[in-house]
Design an enzyme around this catalytic site. Structure first.
Site, PDB file in Angstrom:
ATOM      1  N   GLY A 254       0.816  -1.211   0.000  1.00 21.36           N
ATOM      2  CA  GLY A 254       0.000   0.000   0.000  1.00 21.36           C
ATOM      3  C   GLY A 254       0.847   1.257   0.000  1.00 21.36           C
TER       4      GLY A 254
ATOM      5  N   VAL B 237      16.985   8.214  -0.519  1.00 22.52           N
ATOM      6  CA  VAL B 237      17.810   7.066  -0.903  1.00 22.52           C
ATOM      7  C   VAL B 237      18.624   7.384  -2.150  1.00 22.52           C
ATOM      8  CG1 VAL B 237      17.770   4.675  -1.719  1.00 22.52           C
ATOM      9  CG2 VAL B 237      16.265   5.371   0.155  1.00 22.52           C
TER      10      VAL B 237
ATOM     11  N   ARG C 132       1.297  -5.406  -5.793  1.00 26.25           N
ATOM     12  CA  ARG C 132       1.477  -6.658  -5.065  1.00 26.25           C
ATOM     13  C   ARG C 132       1.704  -7.766  -6.089  1.00 26.25           C
ATOM     14  NH1 ARG C 132      -2.127  -3.689  -1.839  1.00 26.25           N
ATOM     15  NH2 ARG C 132      -1.515  -3.626   0.366  1.00 26.25           N
TER      16      ARG C 132
ATOM     17  N   ASP D 125       4.642  -4.949   6.229  1.00 24.00           N
ATOM     18  CA  ASP D 125       5.026  -6.295   6.634  1.00 24.00           C
ATOM     19  C   ASP D 125       5.123  -7.274   5.467  1.00 24.00           C
ATOM     20  OD1 ASP D 125       2.310  -6.299   6.175  1.00 24.00           O
ATOM     21  OD2 ASP D 125       1.753  -7.137   8.115  1.00 24.00           O
ATOM     22  N   GLY D 126       4.215  -7.170   4.498  1.00 25.29           N
ATOM     23  CA  GLY D 126       4.293  -8.040   3.333  1.00 25.29           C
ATOM     24  C   GLY D 126       5.560  -7.801   2.528  1.00 25.29           C
TER      25      GLY D 126
ATOM     26  N   THR E 182       3.922   2.754   5.786  1.00 32.00           N
ATOM     27  CA  THR E 182       2.524   2.311   5.878  1.00 32.00           C
ATOM     28  C   THR E 182       1.764   3.251   6.800  1.00 32.00           C
ATOM     29  OG1 THR E 182       1.045   0.600   6.771  1.00 32.00           O
ATOM     30  CG2 THR E 182       3.287   0.655   7.640  1.00 32.00           C
TER      31      THR E 182
ATOM     32  N   ASP F 171      -0.620   2.482   8.606  1.00 32.26           N
ATOM     33  CA  ASP F 171      -1.124   1.750   9.767  1.00 32.26           C
ATOM     34  C   ASP F 171      -0.244   1.903  11.001  1.00 32.26           C
ATOM     35  OD1 ASP F 171      -3.075   0.869   8.058  1.00 32.26           O
ATOM     36  OD2 ASP F 171      -2.205  -1.118   7.759  1.00 32.26           O
TER      37      ASP F 171
ATOM     38  N   ASP G 260       1.967  -0.024  12.156  1.00 33.57           N
ATOM     39  CA  ASP G 260       1.855  -1.281  12.899  1.00 33.57           C
ATOM     40  C   ASP G 260       3.121  -2.130  12.900  1.00 33.57           C
ATOM     41  OD1 ASP G 260       1.742  -1.832  10.195  1.00 33.57           O
ATOM     42  OD2 ASP G 260       0.134  -3.309  10.357  1.00 33.57           O
TER      43      ASP G 260
ATOM     44  N   ARG H  10     -18.154  16.487  12.235  1.00 31.50           N
ATOM     45  CA  ARG H  10     -18.685  16.955  13.521  1.00 31.50           C
ATOM     46  C   ARG H  10     -19.633  18.143  13.321  1.00 31.50           C
ATOM     47  NH1 ARG H  10     -18.492  15.081  18.820  1.00 31.50           N
ATOM     48  NH2 ARG H  10     -16.254  14.693  18.708  1.00 31.50           N
TER      49      ARG H  10
ATOM     50  N   MET I 135      -8.927   3.373   8.228  1.00 30.83           N
ATOM     51  CA  MET I 135      -8.112   2.228   7.864  1.00 30.83           C
ATOM     52  C   MET I 135      -7.307   1.736   9.068  1.00 30.83           C
ATOM     53  SD  MET I 135      -6.784   3.101   4.018  1.00 30.83           S
ATOM     54  CE  MET I 135      -7.862   2.853   2.625  1.00 30.83           C
TER      55      MET I 135
ATOM     56  N   ARG J  43      -6.753  -2.096   9.243  1.00 33.19           N
ATOM     57  CA  ARG J  43      -6.798  -3.555   9.143  1.00 33.19           C
ATOM     58  C   ARG J  43      -6.770  -4.187  10.526  1.00 33.19           C
ATOM     59  NH1 ARG J  43      -2.496  -6.220   5.183  1.00 33.19           N
ATOM     60  NH2 ARG J  43      -1.176  -5.724   6.954  1.00 33.19           N
TER      61      ARG J  43
ATOM     62  N   ALA K 229     -13.312  12.289  19.773  1.00 32.11           N
ATOM     63  CA  ALA K 229     -14.342  11.265  19.582  1.00 32.11           C
ATOM     64  C   ALA K 229     -14.836  10.738  20.923  1.00 32.11           C
ATOM     65  CB  ALA K 229     -13.792  10.117  18.739  1.00 32.11           C
TER      66      ALA K 229
ATOM     67  N   SER L  64     -24.121  16.163  19.174  1.00 28.59           N
ATOM     68  CA  SER L  64     -23.455  15.231  18.271  1.00 28.59           C
ATOM     69  C   SER L  64     -22.555  14.278  19.033  1.00 28.59           C
ATOM     70  CB  SER L  64     -22.618  16.001  17.253  1.00 28.59           C
ATOM     71  OG  SER L  64     -21.502  16.609  17.886  1.00 28.59           O
TER      72      SER L  64
END
Length: 326
Positions: free
Chosen positions: A14, A26, A75, A106-107, A129, A131, A133, A158, A173, A175, A190, A219
């Site tokens: 992604g 780089v 991918r 990770d992939g 990424t 994420d 993660d 809002r 997002m 996952r 929130a 709200s």
């Protein structure tokens, strides 16, 4: 003394804002150290297809502020086969490429580890990424930009939620990881945050609805990570409507706007640091590692650990959410 004279560079998986800043770092890091640098388009599939071109300093001019990736990303199922990896290796060898820098998640690092071990080939990775993660780094490239994108979107939602006294479930997002939902939820005020790491407690959510939204008549925003075990914002909202048909419930799925846009200053800086550090890691004999940032310092984490170990949510942030949502 390093024997590396030529480096290949690719982005995989992604996309994330800041990848171009890392590519720039780089490329110019290699040129600074008198190394040839080759850009590989479309990730591992481009390596198999020999979609490779040598890059110069001007190749990365005026890209630090742009989202996406100029090298494209994809991918590759073919790279998961021994035949595909062998073809990729032969293309690198024919072009005289001695090492690889891969930017992704990770992939991407799983493929990099296998390829490096299979052909005794030097590979280092840069975490890219939204994420956030990956174990072995406090921040991944693209996370901060996505975080700001989510907060801006929630702030706008809002406004309309308040105008109609509505309860909004907003899906972000992530996952299997709730980092984006957790921090953006705190930053946007929130009233509820649902993440995959914590089993959704309907009793707790219902308590919030009864004592917060219902009584205040204003709200309310609940952020839901797409990997939540209930099935995301839509399924969660459906459950709430069943028990509280009197609520005016709406669902918004932010989707791919979280991936795009000009990278934040923070993402540009860490991408630049990680990119140059990746080149320096190769020159000092490091391989099979992800370049990360821990407590503002550059660290190296083996691919096996970066992928295998699960990065934990900060328990203090989870507690902060409970305090601020009353």
């Amino acid at each position: 003394m390093s024997t590396i004279k030529s480096v290949g560079l690719l982005t995989s998986g992604g996309d994330a804002s800041g990848m171009n800043a890392a590519i720039r770092a780089v490329v110019r890091g290699c040129i600074y150290h008198n190394l040839r640098i080759f850009g590989i388009r479309r990730g591992y599939q481009g390596m198999i297809d020999d979609d490779i071109e040598e890059m110069q300093s001007k190749s990365v001019s005026n890209i630090i502020q742009t989202g996406g990736t100029i090298l494209k990303t994809a991918r590759s199922m073919e790279f998961k086969t021994a035949e595909g990896r062998k073809k990729a290796f032969e293309n690198l060898r024919n072009r005289g490429i001695d090492a690889l820098v891969v930017i992704g998640g990770d992939g991407t690092f799983t493929g990099a580890r296998i390829f490096g071990e299979e052909f005794d080939f030097p590979v280092v990775g840069i975490p890219g990424t939204i994420d956030n993660d990956l174990y072995g780094t406090d921040y991944t490239i693209g996370y901060d930009t996505a975080l700001n994108t989510v907060v801006e979107a929630v702030d706008k939602i809002r406004d309309t939620a308040t105008a109609h006294n509505r309860l909004f479930f907003i899906e972000v997002m992530g996952r299997d990881a709730g980092f984006l939902a957790l921090r953006s939820g705190i930053a946007s005020g929130a009233e509820g945050i649902l993440v995959p790491e914590i089993k959704t407690d309907y009793a707790q959510l219902n308590h919030f609805l009864e004592n917060g939204f219902k009584k205040s008549k204003t709200s309310s925003i609940v952020l839901v990570a797409e990997g939540d075990e209930i099935g995301g914002a839509i399924k969660t909202a459906e459950q709430v409507v069943k028990t509280h048909p009197e609520y005016d419930v709406r669902v918004t799925i932010l989707g791919h706007i979280q991936r795009g846009g000009s990278p934040s200053a923070f993402d540009r800086v860490i991408a630049s640091r990680l990119g140059v550090s990746a080149v320096e890691a190769l020159l000092t004999g490091n391989r099979g590692v992800m370049i990360g940032l821990s407590n503002k310092d550059i660290i190296h984490t083996p691919f096996s650990q970066a992928v295998k170990n699960k990065k934990a949510l900060n328990p203090q942030l989870l507690e902060l959410t409970n305090i601020l949502s009353i």
